[in-house]
Design an enzyme around this catalytic site. Structure first.
Site, PDB file in Angstrom:
ATOM      1  CG  ASP A  92      -2.047   0.963   1.144  1.00  0.00           C
ATOM      2  OD1 ASP A  92      -2.391   1.368   0.016  1.00  0.00           O
ATOM      3  OD2 ASP A  92      -2.590   1.337   2.191  1.00  0.00           O
ATOM      4  N   GLY A 122       0.216   5.247  -4.674  1.00  0.00           N
ATOM      5  CA  GLY A 122      -0.382   6.484  -5.169  1.00  0.00           C
ATOM      6  C   GLY A 122      -0.019   7.687  -4.318  1.00  0.00           C
ATOM      7  CD  GLU A 131     -12.844  -5.503  -2.687  1.00  0.00           C
ATOM      8  OE1 GLU A 131     -13.686  -6.415  -2.574  1.00  0.00           O
ATOM      9  OE2 GLU A 131     -11.608  -5.698  -2.613  1.00  0.00           O
ATOM     10  CG  ASN A 132      -7.483  -2.134  -6.172  1.00  0.00           C
ATOM     11  OD1 ASN A 132      -6.472  -2.836  -6.053  1.00  0.00           O
ATOM     12  ND2 ASN A 132      -7.903  -1.342  -5.182  1.00  0.00           N
TER      13      ASN A 132
END
Length: 238
Positions: free
Chosen positions: A16, A19, A63-64
Site C-alpha cells: 500500500d 499512489g 475492489e480496485n
C-alpha cells in the site's frame, strides 16, 4: 507447549501507498505504481537469504476496479510490462511465479502472459512468488464454495465428510502453505479482504513506510521482529 520460533516461511504483503508516494512528489499516481513494481524485485531477491520460501503480494483487488478508468488501464498495462520485463530475471533467480484471483475479468493478453510466465518458471524452487491479481478474500471463498457445492451435487463429495480442512482444497492457494506473517505498508491498519481464510493465525505487521520506500533493510527488520513473537495457535504457554 508453545511452538518453537523460527523465521516466517511464507510472507504476504499488502503493498500500500504507491499512489500517495507519487502524489507527495506532485507526480501522477501511476508513477508511484511503477516505483512500487520495481520494489518487488528487491524484496524477492531478499527472500532466499532470509529463509523465506514463499512471498505473496497483493497487486490488484476486486475492489480496485472502482478506481478511475485511467488508473485501472494504466495498472493493467503495468502488469503486462512487468511480466514481460521481469520474466527472464525471475527465471534465472529460480523464482516460481503463480497468480491467484479471478482471471476472467482480465484482458486476454494479460491472461496469456500470466499463463506463460507460470509455465516458464514452473520448475523453479528457490523462491515462490504469488501475485494476487483481481483478488479478494471473500470472492475467493465464494468461488471455492461454488466448486465444493458442485462436487457435492455431482456426488464426488459427501457433505457429512466436510470439515474445516475441506474448503482450503478449493481455494486459489491450495498448493501454498498459509502465511506466517502479513505485512501492510503505508500506515493503514486493516487487512482489506486479503487472504481472509489463510491468515487466521498469521502474525501482522503494520508499518508506516510507503511501499516504494520499503527497502530490503526495512523488510529484514520486520522479519527480525517476527522471530521474537510467541505463536501459540490457540494454545497456552506451559
Amino acid at each position: 507447549m508453545s511452538i518453537p520460533q523460527t523465521g516466517p516461511r511464507h510472507v504476504a504483503i499488502i503493498m500500500d501507498g504507491n499512489g500517495r508516494w507519487a502524489q507527495m512528489r506532485g507526480r501522477p499516481r501511476l508513477l508511484g505504481h511503477r516505483a512500487g513494481a520495481r520494489r518487488v524485485r528487491e524484496i524477492i531477491e531478499a527472500c532466499p537469504d532470509n529463509n523465506v520460501e514463499y512471498v505473496t503480494v497483493f497487486a490488484f483487488s476486486t475492489e480496485n476496479w472502482k478506481r478511475t478508468q485511467t488508473e485501472v488501464a494504466g495498472l493493467m498495462s503495468l502488469f503486462r510490462r512487468y511480466i514481460e520485463s521481469e520474466a527472464q530475471t525471475l527465471l534465472e533467480q529460480g523464482t516460481r511465479v503463480r497468480f491467484i484471483g479471478d482471471r476472467l475479468r482480465l484482458d486476454a493478453k494479460l491472461q496469456k502472459l500470466m499463463n506463460w510466465i507460470e509455465a516458464l518458471t514452473a520448475h523453479n524452487t528457490r523462491c515462490n512468488l504469488t501475485i494476487a491479481l483481481n483478488y479478494g478474500g471473500r470472492d475467493e471463498v465464494a468461488r471455492a464454495t461454488k466448486r465444493l457445492a458442485q462436487d457435492v451435487a455431482d456426488g464426488k463429495l459427501d457433505p457429512a465428510s466436510i470439515t474445516d480442512e475441506t474448503l482450503p482444497r478449493y481455494l486459489d492457494t491450495h498448493v501454498l502453505p498459509d502465511p506466517d506473517l502479513v505485512i501492510r505498508t503505508s500506515g493503514e491498519a486493516r487487512i482489506s479482504n486479503f487472504l481472509l481464510w489463510q491468515s487466521a493465525y498469521a502474525e501482522y505487521e503494520f508499518v508506516d513506510t510507503l511501499w516504494p520506500d520499503f527497502t530490503r533493510a526495512t523488510f529484514e527488520e520486520v522479519l527480525s521482529r517476527f522471530g521474537g513473537r510467541e505463536r501459540r495457535f490457540g494454545g497456552v504457554k506451559t
